[in-house]
Design a protein around this motif. Structure first.
Motif: not given
Length: 259
Positions: A32-43, A47-52, A74-76, A131-134
């Motif tokens: 249930n955890f995402i740890t791949d950096p590219d997948r984390i960045a995409k996710l 989330i930013e676009n949906s502005s929850p 910048k991964k920020v 984060p390093d995992r989600v």
């Protein structure tokens, strides 16, 4: 407004990874955890676009916030200040937090550490390395609140301009709400306070003020605008009614998923 803020967030941050919760399994033990950096960045970009609106846990206490920007280069990640305001004092001491929100109807959460504080137009914001995992189970085990399908009108008066603003809710949490307005005639902008707000649910009229955290167009081709904000001056009775209402919606969704 968010586009302008992105230009302000340019200083690099230390690449310090988030700490683990004691009660969570390590990522290689839990799918249930995402740890791949590219997948984390995409996710995070989605989330930013949906502005929850988000729940932020600091020192064991829950607060409300929102994601202002995600800088993929910048991964920020940039977070708004916390409400209630005393959460900001906790965060300045701990420099770490746990953020929870919903994306595509699925609950997700992650830890942030190495948090730095910045200032824009008199309002604090926080920036931290990705984060390093989600935690993102990618199946709807938790409820999806279809607020956009429920007609909940909103009204209020922008304190800065004195102009009334009206619309309907598209997002609702125990800490705040997202409102769609046909056109931004009231010239609402981030940092504004909308006074004398009202929404009605289950025949209960909830009065409050709204601290505006983001304003963005629904699309380039539409005059509609989405406004997101956090509740202020909410009575204890309204807090109780709101929590009960959200819980009832969650139960309905759980029944639908089990059907």
């Amino acid at each position: 407004m968010l586009r302008k803020l992105k230009h302000l967030f340019s200083k690099p941050l230390p690449t310090e990874s988030a700490h683990d919760d004691d009660d969570e399994l390590l990522s290689f033990e839990n799918p249930n955890f995402i740890t791949d950096p590219d997948r984390i960045a995409k996710l995070l970009g989605e989330i930013e676009n949906s502005s929850p609106l988000c729940t932020v846990q600091v020192e064991g206490e829950d607060f409300s916030s929102s994601i202002l920007a995600v800088k993929l280069d910048k991964k920020v990640i940039i977070l708004d200040e916390l409400m209630p305001k005393h959460g900001n004092d906790f965060l300045l001491l701990s420099r770490s937090l746990k953020l929870s929100t919903f994306h595509k109807g699925i609950h997700l959460s992650f830890n942030l550490a190495g948090i730095e504080v910045g200032h824009s137009r008199g309002i604090n914001y926080y920036k931290a390395p990705f984060p390093d995992r989600v935690f993102y189970p990618q199946r709807r085990r938790t409820p999806r609140l279809e607020i956009s399908s429920i007609d909940i009108p909103f009204s209020g008066v922008v304190q800065r301009t004195g102009i009334s603003v009206g619309g309907s809710l598209f997002d609702l949490s125990r800490g705040g709400a997202g409102i769609t307005v046909p056109v931004n005639r009231a010239r609402v902008q981030r940092g504004d306070t909308v006074k004398n707000c009202q929404i009605t649910f289950e025949d209960y009229v909830m009065d409050f003020d709204l601290s505006v955290r983001f304003v963005k167009p629904v699309s380039a081709a539409s005059a509609k605008v989405q406004i997101g904000g956090l509740f202020e001056n909410l009575s204890a009775k309204s807090q109780s009614k709101l929590s009960y209402f959200i819980t009832s919606l969650e139960r309905v969704e759980i029944r639908k998923q089990k059907a």
